[in-house]
Design a protein around this motif. Structure first.
Motif, PDB file in Angstrom:
ATOM      1  N   HIS A   1       0.843  -1.198   0.000  1.00  0.00           N
ATOM      2  CA  HIS A   1       0.000   0.000   0.000  1.00  0.00           C
ATOM      3  C   HIS A   1       0.882   1.253   0.000  1.00  0.00           C
ATOM      4  N   ASP A   2       0.432   2.285  -0.698  1.00  0.00           N
ATOM      5  CA  ASP A   2       1.162   3.553  -0.686  1.00  0.00           C
ATOM      6  C   ASP A   2       1.292   4.048   0.755  1.00  0.00           C
ATOM      7  N   PRO A   3       2.517   4.319   1.240  1.00  0.00           N
ATOM      8  CA  PRO A   3       2.717   4.698   2.645  1.00  0.00           C
ATOM      9  C   PRO A   3       1.926   5.929   3.079  1.00  0.00           C
ATOM     10  N   ASP A   4       1.893   6.958   2.256  1.00  0.00           N
ATOM     11  CA  ASP A   4       1.156   8.171   2.618  1.00  0.00           C
ATOM     12  C   ASP A   4      -0.345   7.899   2.697  1.00  0.00           C
TER      13      ASP A   4
ATOM     14  N   PHE B   1      -1.721   5.008   3.301  1.00  0.00           N
ATOM     15  CA  PHE B   1      -1.992   4.137   4.446  1.00  0.00           C
ATOM     16  C   PHE B   1      -1.972   4.949   5.744  1.00  0.00           C
ATOM     17  N   ALA B   2      -1.037   5.877   5.856  1.00  0.00           N
ATOM     18  CA  ALA B   2      -0.988   6.740   7.039  1.00  0.00           C
ATOM     19  C   ALA B   2      -2.260   7.585   7.135  1.00  0.00           C
TER      20      ALA B   2
ATOM     21  N   ALA C   1       1.230   3.577  11.455  1.00  0.00           N
ATOM     22  CA  ALA C   1       0.979   3.100  10.090  1.00  0.00           C
ATOM     23  C   ALA C   1       2.270   2.558   9.495  1.00  0.00           C
ATOM     24  N   LYS C   2       3.354   3.277   9.726  1.00  0.00           N
ATOM     25  CA  LYS C   2       4.663   2.847   9.232  1.00  0.00           C
ATOM     26  C   LYS C   2       5.055   1.511   9.864  1.00  0.00           C
TER      27      LYS C   2
ATOM     28  N   GLN D   1       3.005  -1.382   8.396  1.00  0.00           N
ATOM     29  CA  GLN D   1       3.504  -1.755   7.071  1.00  0.00           C
ATOM     30  C   GLN D   1       4.835  -2.501   7.158  1.00  0.00           C
ATOM     31  N   GLN D   2       5.710  -2.060   8.054  1.00  0.00           N
ATOM     32  CA  GLN D   2       6.990  -2.753   8.225  1.00  0.00           C
ATOM     33  C   GLN D   2       6.771  -4.187   8.693  1.00  0.00           C
TER      34      GLN D   2
ATOM     35  N   GLN E   1       5.470  -6.143   5.689  1.00  0.00           N
ATOM     36  CA  GLN E   1       6.550  -6.354   4.717  1.00  0.00           C
ATOM     37  C   GLN E   1       7.490  -7.457   5.190  1.00  0.00           C
TER      38      GLN E   1
END
Length: 202
Positions: free
Chosen positions: A63-66, A68-69, A86-87, A90-91, A94
Motif C-alpha cells: 500500500h502507498d505509505p502516505d 496508508f498513514a 501506520a509505518k 507496514q513494516q 513487509q
C-alpha cells in the motif's frame, strides 16, 4: 481449536482477532501508549477502511505509505500516533511477506520450542522482548500454541493463573484483575524511583 478473544471488548473486533492471526499480531503491535481496547479494535478499523473482510499482509505491505498513514489517521484515528504506527504496521507486514510469504501464523506454526518462538517474535518489527513474551503467552494460553518450554520463554507472563497482561484477559472480570495488577506495578515502580531519587537515608 476455536479461539475466542476478548481484547477489544467489542464483538466484531474480537471476532476478527480470534480468526485472523495477522489481526492479532497487528493488535499487539498497536498495544502501546493507548488503552488496550483502542489498540485491539485497530485491526477491524483498518480492515473496514481498506474495504476488505480480513487483513492481508501482501495488500498492506504494498500500500502507498502516505495513503496508508492517511487511512489510519481518519477520525476516529486507529492510534494516538497514527502516522508512526501506520509505518510500523507496514513494516510488520513487509517482514511477514519477505520471511513467511505473508502468513502470520507461520511465525509460530512450526517453531521447535519456546525459545525459537520467542526469537521469531522478537525479530518482528515493533516487537521488543516484553511485547514478544506477552504475545507468546497469549498464543500459549488462548491459541493453544504449546511448543516445549513456551511458559519459560514467555517469562512471568507465561505463569499459570496470573493476571499480568492481555494474555490473561478472557472477559470483564479478568480485565479488571489485569488492570489492577498493572496499576499496582506502576505504583511500585513510582515508589522505587522516588526512593532512589531521595538517596540513602542519613
Amino acid at each position: 481449536m476455536p479461539v475466542s478473544l476478548h481484547l477489544a471488548q467489542q464483538p466484531d473486533a474480537d471476532a476478527l482477532l480470534s480468526r485472523s492471526p495477522l489481526a492479532a499480531l497487528v493488535g499487539m503491535l498497536l498495544d502501546q501508549q493507548v488503552p488496550m481496547e483502542w489498540a485491539f479494535t485497530g485491526p477491524l478499523t483498518i480492515t473496514q477502511r481498506l474495504g476488505t473482510d480480513d487483513l492481508d499482509a501482501h495488500q498492506i505491505a504494498r500500500h502507498d505509505p502516505d495513503a496508508f498513514a492517511a487511512l489510519l489517521s481518519e477520525k476516529p484515528a486507529v492510534h494516538r500516533y497514527p502516522g508512526s504506527m501506520a509505518k510500523r504496521v507496514q513494516q510488520l507486514c513487509q517482514y511477514l511477506v519477505e520471511h513467511y510469504d505473508g502468513d502470520a501464523a507461520a511465525v509460530w506454526r512450526d517453531a521447535a520450542d519456546g525459545k525459537e518462538l520467542l526469537a521469531r517474535l522478537s525479530a518482528l518489527p515493533g516487537f521488543g522482548t516484553q511485547k514478544s513474551q506477552i504475545f507468546l503467552a497469549l498464543l500459549g494460553k488462548q491459541f493453544g500454541v504449546h511448543p516445549d518450554g513456551w511458559r519459560e520463554a514467555a517469562g512471568p507472563y507465561g505463569e499459570a493463573g496470573c493476571h499480568r497482561s492481555v494474555a490473561d484477559i478472557t472477559g470483564p472480570d479478568s480485565l479488571v484483575q489485569v488492570r489492577a495488577y498493572k496499576q499496582q506495578a506502576k505504583q511500585a515502580a513510582k515508589a522505587k524511583r522516588a526512593t532512589k531519587a531521595a538517596g540513602p537515608a542519613k
